[in-house]
Design a protein around this motif. Sequence first.
Motif, PDB file in Angstrom:
ATOM      1  N   THR A  97       0.852  -1.190   0.000  1.00  0.00           N
ATOM      2  CA  THR A  97       0.000   0.000   0.000  1.00  0.00           C
ATOM      3  C   THR A  97       0.888   1.240   0.000  1.00  0.00           C
ATOM      4  N   CYS A  98       0.663   2.108  -0.952  1.00  0.00           N
ATOM      5  CA  CYS A  98       1.461   3.316  -1.159  1.00  0.00           C
ATOM      6  C   CYS A  98       1.119   4.381  -0.116  1.00  0.00           C
ATOM      7  N   THR A  99       2.149   5.003   0.479  1.00  0.00           N
ATOM      8  CA  THR A  99       1.899   6.095   1.426  1.00  0.00           C
ATOM      9  C   THR A  99       1.403   7.349   0.700  1.00  0.00           C
ATOM     10  N   GLY A 100       1.725   7.462  -0.584  1.00  0.00           N
ATOM     11  CA  GLY A 100       1.376   8.661  -1.337  1.00  0.00           C
ATOM     12  C   GLY A 100      -0.100   8.744  -1.685  1.00  0.00           C
ATOM     13  N   CYS A 101      -0.638   7.642  -2.249  1.00  0.00           N
ATOM     14  CA  CYS A 101      -2.014   7.695  -2.751  1.00  0.00           C
ATOM     15  C   CYS A 101      -2.921   6.625  -2.162  1.00  0.00           C
ATOM     16  N   GLY A 102      -2.360   5.689  -1.402  1.00  0.00           N
ATOM     17  CA  GLY A 102      -3.186   4.659  -0.775  1.00  0.00           C
ATOM     18  C   GLY A 102      -3.500   3.477  -1.679  1.00  0.00           C
ATOM     19  N   ARG A 141       8.602   2.130  -7.842  1.00  0.00           N
ATOM     20  CA  ARG A 141       7.675   3.262  -7.709  1.00  0.00           C
ATOM     21  C   ARG A 141       6.230   2.806  -7.848  1.00  0.00           C
ATOM     22  N   CYS A 142       5.335   3.550  -7.211  1.00  0.00           N
ATOM     23  CA  CYS A 142       3.900   3.328  -7.349  1.00  0.00           C
ATOM     24  C   CYS A 142       3.493   3.648  -8.790  1.00  0.00           C
ATOM     25  N   PRO A 143       2.771   2.736  -9.461  1.00  0.00           N
ATOM     26  CA  PRO A 143       2.352   3.007 -10.829  1.00  0.00           C
ATOM     27  C   PRO A 143       1.222   4.041 -10.909  1.00  0.00           C
ATOM     28  N   SER A 144       0.563   4.328  -9.780  1.00  0.00           N
ATOM     29  CA  SER A 144      -0.538   5.292  -9.777  1.00  0.00           C
ATOM     30  C   SER A 144      -0.056   6.723  -9.584  1.00  0.00           C
ATOM     31  N   CYS A 145       0.874   6.942  -8.616  1.00  0.00           N
ATOM     32  CA  CYS A 145       1.262   8.322  -8.291  1.00  0.00           C
ATOM     33  C   CYS A 145       2.773   8.570  -8.361  1.00  0.00           C
ATOM     34  N   ASP A 146       3.548   7.539  -8.666  1.00  0.00           N
ATOM     35  CA  ASP A 146       5.004   7.669  -8.847  1.00  0.00           C
ATOM     36  C   ASP A 146       5.784   7.837  -7.539  1.00  0.00           C
TER      37      ASP A 146
END
Length: 87
Positions: free
Chosen positions: A28-33, A53-58
């Motif tokens: 789970t990404c801290t940036g976008c969840g 990197r998160c593919p949703s928010c980088d």
Amino acid sequence: MENKLDGNAAAGVLQAIFPFDMTLVQATCTGCGATKAIGATAAYMYGMGTIIRCPSCDTVLIRVAQARGRTFLDMRGVRVLQISAGA
Ligand SMILES: [Zn+2]
């Protein structure tokens, strides 16, 4: 970036650290969840290390670097890891 790969490319680097298949683990990404399998993220492989990197928010989820016989693991971008029994 020209050296963008999918998260499966980082399997070897992660296998040297974690005792389970990290490509199957949900992060789970801290940036976008967003929650995605590590294998479905974006990996950037450099000479000195690997960045996932998160593919949703980088947001940088995981950073692994090797220097002077040590491995540096930075996971500040991961809020939760979900590790399945079969991973
Ligand atoms: Zn994100």
